[in-house]
Design a protein around this motif. Sequence first.
Motif, PDB file in Angstrom:
ATOM      1  N   ALA A   1       0.875  -1.171   0.000  1.00  0.00           N
ATOM      2  CA  ALA A   1       0.000   0.000   0.000  1.00  0.00           C
ATOM      3  C   ALA A   1       0.911   1.219   0.000  1.00  0.00           C
ATOM      4  CB  ALA A   1      -0.876  -0.004   1.241  1.00  0.00           C
ATOM      5  N   SER A   2       0.819   2.025  -1.065  1.00  0.00           N
ATOM      6  CA  SER A   2       1.719   3.176  -1.187  1.00  0.00           C
ATOM      7  C   SER A   2       0.936   4.472  -1.118  1.00  0.00           C
ATOM      8  CB  SER A   2       2.440   3.141  -2.535  1.00  0.00           C
ATOM      9  OG  SER A   2       3.017   1.881  -2.732  1.00  0.00           O
ATOM     10  N   VAL A   3       1.504   5.429  -0.417  1.00  0.00           N
ATOM     11  CA  VAL A   3       0.883   6.756  -0.329  1.00  0.00           C
ATOM     12  C   VAL A   3       1.852   7.753  -0.970  1.00  0.00           C
ATOM     13  CG1 VAL A   3      -0.063   8.510   1.213  1.00  0.00           C
ATOM     14  CG2 VAL A   3      -0.251   6.088   1.832  1.00  0.00           C
TER      15      VAL A   3
ATOM     16  N   ASP B   1       2.662  11.636  -2.616  1.00  0.00           N
ATOM     17  CA  ASP B   1       2.234  13.030  -2.737  1.00  0.00           C
ATOM     18  C   ASP B   1       3.169  13.759  -3.700  1.00  0.00           C
ATOM     19  OD1 ASP B   1       4.448  14.557  -1.372  1.00  0.00           O
ATOM     20  OD2 ASP B   1       3.877  13.252   0.293  1.00  0.00           O
ATOM     21  N   HIS B   2       2.781  14.972  -4.055  1.00  0.00           N
ATOM     22  CA  HIS B   2       3.605  15.762  -4.980  1.00  0.00           C
ATOM     23  C   HIS B   2       4.113  17.011  -4.281  1.00  0.00           C
ATOM     24  CE1 HIS B   2       1.078  13.265  -7.581  1.00  0.00           C
ATOM     25  NE2 HIS B   2       2.172  13.202  -8.320  1.00  0.00           N
ATOM     26  N   GLY B   3       4.456  16.852  -3.021  1.00  0.00           N
ATOM     27  CA  GLY B   3       4.925  18.000  -2.242  1.00  0.00           C
ATOM     28  C   GLY B   3       6.396  18.288  -2.464  1.00  0.00           C
ATOM     29  N   GLU B   4       6.989  18.893  -1.448  1.00  0.00           N
ATOM     30  CA  GLU B   4       8.390  19.325  -1.570  1.00  0.00           C
ATOM     31  C   GLU B   4       9.371  18.172  -1.572  1.00  0.00           C
ATOM     32  OE1 GLU B   4       8.952  21.930   1.756  1.00  0.00           O
ATOM     33  OE2 GLU B   4       7.175  23.049   1.127  1.00  0.00           O
ATOM     34  N   GLY B   5       8.923  17.027  -1.088  1.00  0.00           N
ATOM     35  CA  GLY B   5       9.829  15.889  -1.013  1.00  0.00           C
ATOM     36  C   GLY B   5      10.744  16.005   0.195  1.00  0.00           C
ATOM     37  N   ILE B   6      11.615  15.019   0.323  1.00  0.00           N
ATOM     38  CA  ILE B   6      12.472  14.939   1.493  1.00  0.00           C
ATOM     39  C   ILE B   6      13.903  14.741   1.011  1.00  0.00           C
ATOM     40  CG2 ILE B   6      12.938  13.577   3.594  1.00  0.00           C
ATOM     41  CD1 ILE B   6       9.882  12.613   3.106  1.00  0.00           C
ATOM     42  N   GLY B   7      14.816  15.571   1.460  1.00  0.00           N
ATOM     43  CA  GLY B   7      16.220  15.455   1.048  1.00  0.00           C
ATOM     44  C   GLY B   7      16.810  14.146   1.563  1.00  0.00           C
ATOM     45  N   SER B   8      17.791  13.597   0.810  1.00  0.00           N
ATOM     46  CA  SER B   8      18.339  12.276   1.168  1.00  0.00           C
ATOM     47  C   SER B   8      19.019  12.307   2.542  1.00  0.00           C
ATOM     48  CB  SER B   8      19.308  11.791   0.107  1.00  0.00           C
ATOM     49  OG  SER B   8      20.276  12.776  -0.089  1.00  0.00           O
TER      50      SER B   8
ATOM     51  N   ALA C   1      13.939  15.606  -3.079  1.00  0.00           N
ATOM     52  CA  ALA C   1      13.572  16.983  -2.764  1.00  0.00           C
ATOM     53  C   ALA C   1      12.998  17.653  -4.003  1.00  0.00           C
ATOM     54  CB  ALA C   1      14.794  17.734  -2.256  1.00  0.00           C
ATOM     55  N   GLY C   2      11.859  18.293  -3.853  1.00  0.00           N
ATOM     56  CA  GLY C   2      11.242  19.017  -4.962  1.00  0.00           C
ATOM     57  C   GLY C   2      10.274  18.191  -5.792  1.00  0.00           C
ATOM     58  N   GLU C   3      10.282  16.849  -5.611  1.00  0.00           N
ATOM     59  CA  GLU C   3       9.463  16.013  -6.499  1.00  0.00           C
ATOM     60  C   GLU C   3       8.363  15.226  -5.790  1.00  0.00           C
ATOM     61  OE1 GLU C   3      11.804  13.519  -8.996  1.00  0.00           O
ATOM     62  OE2 GLU C   3      13.103  15.170  -9.589  1.00  0.00           O
ATOM     63  N   GLY C   4       8.286  15.325  -4.498  1.00  0.00           N
ATOM     64  CA  GLY C   4       7.264  14.566  -3.773  1.00  0.00           C
ATOM     65  C   GLY C   4       7.814  13.294  -3.156  1.00  0.00           C
ATOM     66  N   SER C   5       6.957  12.624  -2.406  1.00  0.00           N
ATOM     67  CA  SER C   5       7.412  11.439  -1.663  1.00  0.00           C
ATOM     68  C   SER C   5       6.428  10.293  -1.807  1.00  0.00           C
ATOM     69  CB  SER C   5       7.515  11.748  -0.170  1.00  0.00           C
ATOM     70  OG  SER C   5       7.993  13.037   0.037  1.00  0.00           O
ATOM     71  N   THR C   6       6.946   9.082  -1.692  1.00  0.00           N
ATOM     72  CA  THR C   6       6.083   7.899  -1.654  1.00  0.00           C
ATOM     73  C   THR C   6       6.472   7.052  -0.454  1.00  0.00           C
ATOM     74  OG1 THR C   6       6.082   7.924  -4.054  1.00  0.00           O
ATOM     75  CG2 THR C   6       5.165   5.977  -3.005  1.00  0.00           C
ATOM     76  N   PHE C   7       5.481   6.722   0.357  1.00  0.00           N
ATOM     77  CA  PHE C   7       5.700   5.851   1.517  1.00  0.00           C
ATOM     78  C   PHE C   7       5.054   4.511   1.188  1.00  0.00           C
ATOM     79  CE2 PHE C   7       7.232   8.758   4.873  1.00  0.00           C
ATOM     80  CZ  PHE C   7       7.136   9.960   4.178  1.00  0.00           C
ATOM     81  N   HIS C   8       5.893   3.482   1.032  1.00  0.00           N
ATOM     82  CA  HIS C   8       5.380   2.143   0.717  1.00  0.00           C
ATOM     83  C   HIS C   8       5.298   1.311   1.993  1.00  0.00           C
ATOM     84  CE1 HIS C   8       6.198   2.718  -3.582  1.00  0.00           C
ATOM     85  NE2 HIS C   8       7.398   3.140  -3.260  1.00  0.00           N
TER      86      HIS C   8
END
Length: 354
Positions: free
Chosen positions: A280-282, A284-291, A339-346
């Motif tokens: 189940a993946s969530v 978003d298209h937010g700021e993303g998270i830096g590595s 960063a800048g492209e959004g995040s996915t939490f699987h």
Amino acid sequence: MATSPENEALQLLRSFLDALPDPALVVDRSRHLTALNRAAEEILSGPAALNRDLALSIRHPEVLGAVSSVLAGGPPQALTASFPLPVQREFEVHAASLPGGEITALLTLHDISAARATDRMRTDFVANVSHELRSPLSALLGFIETLQGAAADDVEARKKFLLTMEGEAKRMARLIDDLLSLSKVEAEEHVRPGGELELDKLLESVVSTLRPRGDEAGLRIELKVGDGNFTVKGDRDELEEVFHNLVDNGIKYGRGGEAVIVDLSHVDRIPDVGTPGIRASVRDHGEGIGSDHLPRLTERFYRIDKGRSRDLGGTGLGLAIVKHIVNRHRGRLVIESRAGEGSTFHVYLPQIPD
Ligand SMILES: Nc1ncnc2c1ncn2[C@@H]1O[C@H](COP(=O)(O)OP(=O)(O)OP(=O)(O)O)[C@@H](O)[C@H]1O
Ligand SMILES: [Mg+2]
């Protein structure tokens, strides 16, 4: 070439040392390094200088001092020392003399970095909790003082202050609820949940609960369910908390006008586990998270922007709770983000065998 009994004894000693999990070294009476195991080689700053003074292999004055003291006939020595390689590690070091023969002292090291890190985490945690509780409490005390004094008869100011006080008190209550939740899942982490539930139904309910919040933030929440059966072994309340937090984060840290997409599908292999599962993946298209932040994101109270999370009503415990619940379900949490492209939490969960 015939091997001498002395060489044979040395070979035997080396294979014996290699069988030990912890670094171990032996020196002769002039402190020359006679043998060491693979674990010991890994922590030296360079290649081991065999048959040379130990100081050429271990540049640690206190450890060398302990070995010398043992060689001089002193009692066994114990101390803690940190070694910089391959990463900074702390060891409990023991030096003891060996009677007879040329090999006269044994040095063993036991890695205590993990135990030390746990200790540090515990103290940091108490400090963090106190700090997080103190700030809303200080605000409340400040408003109470104002209401008792300067604003005692000002109806408008009283209304405004009471509203802010309500917000602060609710924040404290949320923090306490989250802390209780965290300690409950931590305590139960080794017991696998017994219930069964349909993950697609659970996600539908989470999404419809959070949809109004999405609307407020100008975000669509989409649920895409693949084919097949999505029954998993799990605790309904806990899994609801997982997806509630992930979708809530998607809304808070996503970008208005874009969608938060929840995707449910089957996978052949759960990462690291290798067995088939449900994902189940969530996204978003937010700021993303830096590595640099990614590995620390599931730590308690870790927030990229403390002020922002706090303004949004967050406690910084959400992902820590998610991680523990997923572990309890023998699943995996994988975070992908740029960063800048959004995040996915699987979230990967084991599939119930047919
Ligand atoms: N989807 C996301 N995009 C960008 N950053 C995120 C995202 N999800 C979490 N983060 C970052 O990770 C931090 C920790 O998330 P977590 O859910 O643990 O706490 P929170 O949302 O701030 O508070 P809480 O969930 O307790 O209400 C957040 O403060 C934020 O900085
Ligand atoms: Mg959160």
